[in-house]
Design an enzyme around this catalytic site. Structure first.
Site, PDB file in Angstrom:
ATOM      1  N   GLY A 314      -0.803  -8.660   3.271  1.00 48.82           N
ATOM      2  CA  GLY A 314      -0.680  -7.259   2.880  1.00 48.82           C
ATOM      3  C   GLY A 314      -1.100  -7.033   1.433  1.00 48.82           C
ATOM      4  O   GLY A 314      -1.900  -7.780   0.861  1.00 48.82           O
ATOM      5  N   SER A 315      -0.504  -6.022   0.807  1.00 47.72           N
ATOM      6  CA  SER A 315      -1.022  -5.505  -0.465  1.00 47.72           C
ATOM      7  C   SER A 315      -0.845  -6.413  -1.669  1.00 47.72           C
ATOM      8  O   SER A 315      -1.411  -6.136  -2.729  1.00 47.72           O
ATOM      9  CB  SER A 315      -0.389  -4.144  -0.758  1.00 47.72           C
ATOM     10  OG  SER A 315      -0.801  -3.199   0.200  1.00 47.72           O
ATOM     11  N   THR A 316      -0.060  -7.487  -1.575  1.00 47.09           N
ATOM     12  CA  THR A 316      -0.023  -8.423  -2.696  1.00 47.09           C
ATOM     13  C   THR A 316      -1.410  -9.038  -2.907  1.00 47.09           C
ATOM     14  O   THR A 316      -1.722  -9.505  -4.003  1.00 47.09           O
ATOM     15  CB  THR A 316       1.003  -9.548  -2.454  1.00 47.09           C
ATOM     16  OG1 THR A 316       0.747 -10.157  -1.184  1.00 47.09           O
ATOM     17  CG2 THR A 316       2.420  -9.000  -2.478  1.00 47.09           C
ATOM     18  N   MET A 317      -2.245  -8.999  -1.870  1.00 50.79           N
ATOM     19  CA  MET A 317      -3.601  -9.537  -1.966  1.00 50.79           C
ATOM     20  C   MET A 317      -4.490  -8.661  -2.842  1.00 50.79           C
ATOM     21  O   MET A 317      -5.536  -9.121  -3.323  1.00 50.79           O
ATOM     22  CB  MET A 317      -4.197  -9.658  -0.554  1.00 50.79           C
ATOM     23  CG  MET A 317      -5.276 -10.707  -0.403  1.00 50.79           C
ATOM     24  SD  MET A 317      -4.572 -12.371  -0.509  1.00 50.79           S
ATOM     25  CE  MET A 317      -6.078 -13.354  -0.596  1.00 50.79           C
TER      26      MET A 317
END
Length: 721
Positions: A314-317
């Protein structure tokens, strides 16, 4: 008639002679065969003869212990006993001293409460016929020293014990996925019992821990005793090596305590947290909940979430996608785009978590709001799949970190088509592991240089205390420039510490925690699309603390939290960070006029006490002098150790009558190290801060003194210095 009978006798005599000759020939041939052959009828004659005249006794190697980095025992061998009842009356040669079970009723009645077996069941074991001895099933095995003594105190004839060893984990669930477990296995041919690692460190370091058995071979007499003055062959056992993990007991405890607290309030499938040393890559604590106790092996999932079960991050990427743009010289944080929904060339709609968007905003703001359309516009305008894939690979995604734990996964970063590239940029359609994220984040706490994470601090020979292997900071390569690192840290700061941004739930009063939030959909098991519903997500957070002097990298993720709430993960992270701040003094407070500073200590050992005090006063370093001696003989912390301006330096003098200091209120780590400097043996009861000490302050220190320290996770009011 007589002549005829005589002829028959001659023929009969010839037959006997011929038969005798044939029999002799067969016997002679057999003797030749026996003398020339190594094996006869599948039996090795030399070995058979040797076994009848010699005895070989195995000298078993002791399996090594596993310790935390601060010396707490996490795995060890302990004696275990199997209860035997001898039933054959022939074993008794003196009725006054019976060596078999005489009164079965009495024996069964006495053993029942100790073994936890019904009396009637024990009687069945004791009533077996035509057997020399009997056992008592599972509950009669792996008995402790205490249980053995209880049975011995019964003074019942005919009971005996067979000693063996079992693996024991004194802290139960503590770091269980990392430690793993080892269990006893019996060789069907030899009947020998060995302990073998089957999970975690116990498995991956099996060859190091198990050691090597030795043996002693000697000639024996008819009774099996060694014949005096005969040759003896002996090979000593090589004991297993001890392994010290990088796990810090208190950090691990803070993680596990937070997970249990969250579990009491929220529902989820699993929850994982890993914390690493920001400057070295050492794993300081890691846990997945629900966990298991390696003593009972109540395991529901055998895969360590830190490395063995990849998922869509998800958005931690987005952190790493932004870094890719910066490193390729195509990032402009002031460049604007229209947030909300983006329609791809094939007509696919990809939206932000807020599909209404925030209007026209720039890319810096897009990171803070965790905007998917920011990623899409950035890739569509300035990047391509090769640029993104190469940078992800440079950061270590798509391959193992090599942390040397079983079943590490590579994850998957395959993407080719337009929609796949966009999805990969914000962490969907690809899979990673927490340890890969930790590794990539080390580049942001080391000025762009990525470090290799590790879990084993050192391997020690317990017999010689020789350090066989010691792991330290291991730089892989530079993956980002100083400019990229500084910009990325600023964006992570904004994400958490500016009200209204997506990381606000993680904001601390000090503003020292920075990071990036993430929420990913869970792929359908049939391989088509994603599961629907608010709860069908994986929420995550990747953080750095404290921002002014990074010491910890934090990565956390939770699957299917209650209604998709971010509260479970934010509550756990804030609890852990607050405990780290209090315990290790990591947070630089800005509420007073004097800002906290950190520095390396000079050496004060062998200096005059008054000179040392003058120097420390001039440097405004807090110190405590122990004893009334004129010279400093020890100090804690030691030379070149880092301490802050809020910490205390302890100076031990050459006074011949040193007194036990008051350590109540100190962290268990500081108290333990200080007392050990005073040659006082320390036993800790719990983790955290000292709330009580068994030896009162002011007691004369004597040789062999042992002090028990009672500790609590949180300091009592007014105790923390």
């Amino acid at each position: 008639m007589k002549n005829k009978k005589k002829g028959n006798n001659v023929r009969y005599s010839k037959a006997i002679i011929i038969f005798s000759l044939l029999l002799f020939a067969l016997i002679a041939g057999r003797l030749v065969q026996l003398s020339l052959s190594k094996e006869v009828d599948g039996v090795n004659l030399k070995e058979l003869a040797s076994k009848r005249t010699t005895r070989t006794q195995v000298l078993s190697a002791k399996r090594g212990n596993i310790y935390s980095n601060d010396g707490e025992i996490l795995a060890q061998n302990v004696s275990a006993y199997k209860l035997i009842a001898y039933l054959d009356s022939k074993r008794t040669t003196n009725e006054k001293n019976p060596q078999h079970v005489v009164d079965k009723e009495k024996t069964a009645e006495a053993l029942a409460p100790i073994l936890g077996i019904e009396k009637d069941e024990i009687l069945k074991y004791l009533s077996k016929e035509n057997v020399y001895q009997t056992e008592f099933g599972v509950k009669g095995k792996n008995l402790s020293e205490l249980t053995k003594k209880q049975i011995e105190d019964l003074n019942l004839p005919g009971l005996g014990f067979i000693e063996s060893f079992k693996r024991y984990y004194p802290k139960g669930e503590f770091a269980s996925y990392t430690i793993g477990y080892a269990k006893a296995n019996t060789d069907e041919k030899t009947g020998k019992e060995t302990i073998t690692g089957e999970m975690g460190i116990e498995k991956s370091y099996e060859s190091v821990l198990k050691g090597e058995d030795g043996y002693i071979t000697y000639q024996k007499d008819l009774k099996g005793y060694q014949i005096p003055n005969t040759p003896v062959l002996k090979k000593d056992a090589t004991q297993g090596k001890d392994i010290y993990l990088t796990i810090e007991s208190n950090v691990q405890f803070f993680i596990e305590q937070a997970l249990k607290n969250v579990d009491a309030e929220y529902d989820f499938d699993w929850f994982h947290i890993t914390i690493a040393d920001a400057k070295t890559g050492a794993i300081l604590g890691t846990s997945t909940y629900p966990s298991f106790d390696p003593n009972t092996r109540n395991i529901t999932n055998y895969l360590d979430m830190m490395l063995a079960s990849p998922y869509e991050p998800g958005s931690t990427m987005k952190t790493f996608t932004y870094m890719a743009a910066m490193e390729n010289g195509v990032y402009d944080g002031t460049e604007t785009y229209t947030s909300g929904v983006y329609v791809t060339k094939d007509g696919t709609e990809i939206g932000d978590w807020n599909r209404n968007g925030w209007g026209v905003i720039n890319f810096d703001k897009g990171y803070a709001m965790s905007s998917n359309t920011a990623i899409i516009n950035m890739i569509e305008r300035h990047m391509d799949s090769m640029m993104l894939r190469q940078y992800f690979k440079k950061l270590g995604f798509g391959k193992k970190t090599g942390i040397n734990l079983p079943n590490e996964s590579t994850g998957k970063i395959d993407f080719k088509y337009e929609t796949e590239i966009y999805n990969a940029g914000f962490g969907q359609g690809i899979t990673t592991t927490p340890i890969q994220n930790i590794q990539a984040l080390t580049s942001l706490t080391n000025d762009g240089i990525m470090l290799k994470p590790y879990i084993v601090s050192k391997i020690v020979d317990p017999e010689t205390s020789e350090v066989i292997l010691e792991n330290k900071r291991n730089e892989t390569e530079r993956v980002a420039s100083t400019m990229t690192v500084q910009k990325m840290l600023q964006l992570m700061d904004d994400c958490v510490n500016i009200d209204g941004n997506t990381g606000t739930w993680y904001k601390l009063a000090s503003g020292e925690l920075i990071g990036k939030t993430g929420t990913s959909q869970i792929a359908s098991e049939n391989g088509s699309g994603y599961l629907a519903g608010k709860e069908n997500v994986i929420s995550s957070f990747s953080g750095i603390y404290p921002k002014s002097n990074p010491q910890y990298i934090i990565y956390a993720s939770v699957k299917k939290p209650t209604a998709g709430s971010t509260k479970p993960i934010s509550n756990a992270i804030k609890e852990i960070v607050n405990n780290l701040s209090k315990y290790y003094g990591t947070e630089e407070q800005t509420t007073s006029s004097t800002k906290v500073k950190d520095f390396k200590l000079d050496n004060y050992v062998n200096k005059k006490t008054e000179d040392a005090k003058t120097t420390l006063d001039a440097k405004q370093i807090k110190y405590t002098v122990i004893g009334n001696g004129t010279k400093i003989i020890k100090q804690y912390p030691e030379k070149n150790d880092t301490m802050t301006s809020t910490d205390t330096l302890y100076l031990i003098t050459n006074d011949t009558t040193l007194l036990v200091p008051n350590v109540v209120g100190l962290s268990s780590k500081t108290a333990k190290n200080l007392l050990q400097k005073l040659n006082i043996k320390v036993t800790l009861n719990g983790v955290g801060y000292v709330t009580e000490q068994s030896i009162p302050e002011g007691t004369n220190i004597t040789q062999g003194m042992d002090c028990l320290l009672y500790t609590s996770p949180s300091p009592r009011d007014g105790l923390l210095s």
